[in-house]
Design an enzyme around this catalytic site. Structure first.
Site, PDB file in Angstrom:
ATOM      1  N   HIS A 170      59.453 -28.776 -36.954  1.00 56.56           N
ATOM      2  CA  HIS A 170      60.820 -28.775 -36.411  1.00 56.56           C
ATOM      3  C   HIS A 170      60.945 -27.517 -35.559  1.00 56.56           C
ATOM      4  O   HIS A 170      61.040 -26.410 -36.083  1.00 56.56           O
ATOM      5  CB  HIS A 170      61.845 -28.742 -37.545  1.00 56.56           C
ATOM      6  CG  HIS A 170      61.857 -29.981 -38.380  1.00 56.56           C
ATOM      7  ND1 HIS A 170      62.300 -31.201 -37.894  1.00 56.56           N
ATOM      8  CD2 HIS A 170      61.476 -30.212 -39.655  1.00 56.56           C
ATOM      9  CE1 HIS A 170      62.193 -32.117 -38.845  1.00 56.56           C
ATOM     10  NE2 HIS A 170      61.685 -31.546 -39.923  1.00 56.56           N
TER      11      HIS A 170
ATOM     12  N   ASN B 163      53.542 -30.726 -47.898  1.00 56.73           N
ATOM     13  CA  ASN B 163      54.235 -30.761 -46.611  1.00 56.73           C
ATOM     14  C   ASN B 163      55.220 -29.595 -46.541  1.00 56.73           C
ATOM     15  O   ASN B 163      55.866 -29.267 -47.534  1.00 56.73           O
ATOM     16  CB  ASN B 163      54.994 -32.110 -46.537  1.00 56.73           C
ATOM     17  CG  ASN B 163      55.596 -32.423 -45.187  1.00 56.73           C
ATOM     18  OD1 ASN B 163      54.942 -32.253 -44.160  1.00 56.73           O
ATOM     19  ND2 ASN B 163      56.844 -32.888 -45.172  1.00 56.73           N
TER      20      ASN B 163
ATOM     21  N   ASP C  27      60.143 -32.453 -33.992  1.00 57.20           N
ATOM     22  CA  ASP C  27      61.238 -32.563 -33.035  1.00 57.20           C
ATOM     23  C   ASP C  27      61.448 -31.191 -32.409  1.00 57.20           C
ATOM     24  O   ASP C  27      61.016 -30.184 -32.953  1.00 57.20           O
ATOM     25  CB  ASP C  27      62.530 -33.172 -33.620  1.00 57.20           C
ATOM     26  CG  ASP C  27      63.052 -32.496 -34.863  1.00 57.20           C
ATOM     27  OD1 ASP C  27      62.664 -31.349 -35.145  1.00 57.20           O
ATOM     28  OD2 ASP C  27      63.877 -33.122 -35.561  1.00 57.20           O
TER      29      ASP C  27
ATOM     30  N   GLU D   6      58.046 -28.700 -49.253  1.00 60.73           N
ATOM     31  CA  GLU D   6      58.831 -27.473 -49.026  1.00 60.73           C
ATOM     32  C   GLU D   6      58.885 -26.566 -50.251  1.00 60.73           C
ATOM     33  O   GLU D   6      59.955 -26.139 -50.671  1.00 60.73           O
ATOM     34  CB  GLU D   6      60.238 -27.855 -48.549  1.00 60.73           C
ATOM     35  CG  GLU D   6      60.199 -28.692 -47.286  1.00 60.73           C
ATOM     36  CD  GLU D   6      61.575 -29.155 -46.791  1.00 60.73           C
ATOM     37  OE1 GLU D   6      62.576 -28.848 -47.438  1.00 60.73           O
ATOM     38  OE2 GLU D   6      61.613 -29.825 -45.738  1.00 60.73           O
TER      39      GLU D   6
ATOM     40  N   GLU E 106      56.904 -34.228 -38.889  1.00 61.27           N
ATOM     41  CA  GLU E 106      58.342 -34.347 -38.594  1.00 61.27           C
ATOM     42  C   GLU E 106      58.704 -33.705 -37.259  1.00 61.27           C
ATOM     43  O   GLU E 106      59.744 -33.047 -37.136  1.00 61.27           O
ATOM     44  CB  GLU E 106      59.162 -33.689 -39.722  1.00 61.27           C
ATOM     45  CG  GLU E 106      58.841 -34.226 -41.110  1.00 61.27           C
ATOM     46  CD  GLU E 106      59.708 -33.629 -42.226  1.00 61.27           C
ATOM     47  OE1 GLU E 106      60.748 -33.004 -41.945  1.00 61.27           O
ATOM     48  OE2 GLU E 106      59.319 -33.800 -43.410  1.00 61.27           O
TER      49      GLU E 106
HETATM   50  O1  9MR Z   1      66.676 -36.187 -41.614  1.00 65.63           O
HETATM   51  C1  9MR Z   1      67.081 -36.059 -42.959  1.00 65.63           C
HETATM   52  C2  9MR Z   1      68.592 -36.058 -43.047  1.00 65.63           C
HETATM   53  O2  9MR Z   1      69.098 -37.334 -42.677  1.00 65.63           O
HETATM   54  C3  9MR Z   1      69.035 -35.699 -44.453  1.00 65.63           C
HETATM   55  O3  9MR Z   1      70.444 -35.570 -44.483  1.00 65.63           O
HETATM   56  C4  9MR Z   1      68.366 -34.408 -44.864  1.00 65.63           C
HETATM   57  C5  9MR Z   1      68.795 -34.013 -46.266  1.00 65.63           C
HETATM   58  O4  9MR Z   1      68.180 -32.890 -46.693  1.00 65.63           O
HETATM   59  O5  9MR Z   1      66.968 -34.541 -44.804  1.00 65.63           O
HETATM   60  C6  9MR Z   1      66.527 -34.765 -43.506  1.00 65.63           C
HETATM   61  O6  9MR Z   1      65.113 -34.831 -43.472  1.00 65.63           O
HETATM   62  C7  9MR Z   1      64.427 -33.652 -43.859  1.00 65.63           C
HETATM   63  C8  9MR Z   1      63.131 -34.081 -44.503  1.00 65.63           C
HETATM   64  O7  9MR Z   1      63.375 -34.974 -45.547  1.00 65.63           O
HETATM   65  C9  9MR Z   1      62.343 -32.874 -45.007  1.00 65.63           C
HETATM   66  N1  9MR Z   1      62.137 -31.910 -43.956  1.00 65.63           N
HETATM   67  C10 9MR Z   1      63.321 -31.519 -43.195  1.00 65.63           C
HETATM   68  C11 9MR Z   1      64.045 -32.756 -42.673  1.00 65.63           C
HETATM   69  C12 9MR Z   1      65.250 -32.355 -41.830  1.00 65.63           C
HETATM   70  O8  9MR Z   1      66.188 -31.687 -42.608  1.00 65.63           O
END
Ligand code: 9MR
Length: 330
Positions: free
Chosen positions: A224, A188, A255, A147, A253
């Protein structure tokens, strides 16, 4: 009667009774890796969660357990329990692992904020060495840089960008290659599904890294999505242009959230989105992985982040396959 008895006995023994697709599990109907984000907690405490994961998927991505803030909350003080649990589960069950993630502006430990640029640089290298080294040979692919772009395609002004400068990306990949030469190294990002300012920037960066000989092997497209914004119809074209740079592509990822409450119309729209992602990946030989960000609505980041939206996964909270699952695996 016997069937009813069997169900009762199974329930007593806490053996999960979960329906399987007639065609066989998702992982067996494709040559792509089929993965899911997983959390160590339900993996150890929910038999039905573990059973569906084991049956349907052949790759796992620790949802939070490998993030820097989790593995090294205080400098030099490490916590590998969740990451170890998932990697051990993977080894015992023949699953491939996607490591997530090494250099990210979010979920890094606060102590990094106190470091000057030279020290931050050596600490990032050390972090990559330590974490990749611990799991050397056991992680198929790593999200090395996560990111790094803003929506307009400019570089996010993260602590890494600000203190280490533009070269932090190339450096991270070089350090990662040295730390585990057997792992595929990915960049990513999200909102990079269709062709847009952000995915253009990603494309241009990957092209330039490849030209400079920086060891990057793949691009992760998080995916997402939300049914209220429409499907990014240029996804396939975007995957194709990235693949033409000589890198692998992974859906990392996926969804598809829907405005709650869910109804059959919305679930069907969701199903068609999942199918379009699946098809776009299968249309390009170098798209090697289809991973969802969790597989059950019982454990999903979506409702906590987008109030009023949810039901974003392939299985419902009771681990029953939703129309989205059936659309992938009829
Ligand atoms: O799903 C993850 C969530 O449990 C955490 O609280 C969050 C913190 O930033 O991160 C989420 O996963 C993220 C991933 O690591 C990177 N891309 C976006 C995902 C959804 O926010």
């Amino acid at each position: 009667m016997i069937a009813r008895l069997a169900v009762a006995v199974a329930a007593l023994l806490l053996v999960p009774v979960v329906p399987a697709s007639a065609a066989g599990p998702l992982k067996d109907i494709t040559s792509r890796y089929v993965g899911s984000a997983v959390a160590a907690q339900p993996l150890s405490s929910e038999a039905d969660y573990r059973s569906v994961l084991t049956r349907e998927f052949d790759s796992v991505t620790p949802e939070n357990e490998m993030k820097w803030a989790v593995v090294e909350p205080n400098r030099g003080q490490f916590n590998w329990s969740g990451a170890d649990a998932i990697v051990n589960y993977a080894r015992q069950n023949g699953k491939s692992v996607r490591g997530h993630t090494l250099v990210w502006h979010s979920q890094y430990p606060g102590w990094l904020n106190n470091l000057g640029s030279g020290e931050l640089r050596s600490v990032v290298q050390q972090h990559i060495n330590t974490e990749m080294g611990r799991y050397r040979g056991r992680i198929r692919a790593w999200d090395v840089v996560n990111e790094m772009f803003n929506e307009d395609g400019s570089r996010r002004q993260s602590i890494f960008q600000q203190r280490m400068g533009d070269s932090y990306v190339a450096d991270a990949f070089r350090w990662a290659r040295a730390a585990d030469p057997s792992a595929k190294l990915y960049i990513n990002d999200y909102n990079t599904e269709g062709i847009n300012a952000k995915s253009n920037a990603l494309y241009n960066l990957v092209r330039s890294l490849k030209q400079q000989g920086v060891p990057i092997d793949g691009v992760g497209i998080q995916t997402h999505l939300s049914t209220q914004y429409g499907f990014p119809t240029s996804l396939r074209q975007n995957i194709e242009r990235l693949a033409a740079l000589g890198v692998d592509i992974a859906i990392t990822e996926a969804d598809v959230r829907i405005p709650l409450p869910a109804d059959s119309n919305k679930l069907n729209t969701q199903a068609s989105y999942f199918r379009q992602i699946w098809d776009a990946c299968h249309a390009v030989p170098r798209c090697v992985e289809f991973t969802t960000w969790g597989f059950t609505d019982r454990h999903s980041w979506v409702p906590g982040t987008f109030p009023g939206e949810g039901a974003a996964c392939l299985y419902d909270t009771n681990l029953r396959p939703k129309p989205a699952y059936t659309r992938l695996n009829p």
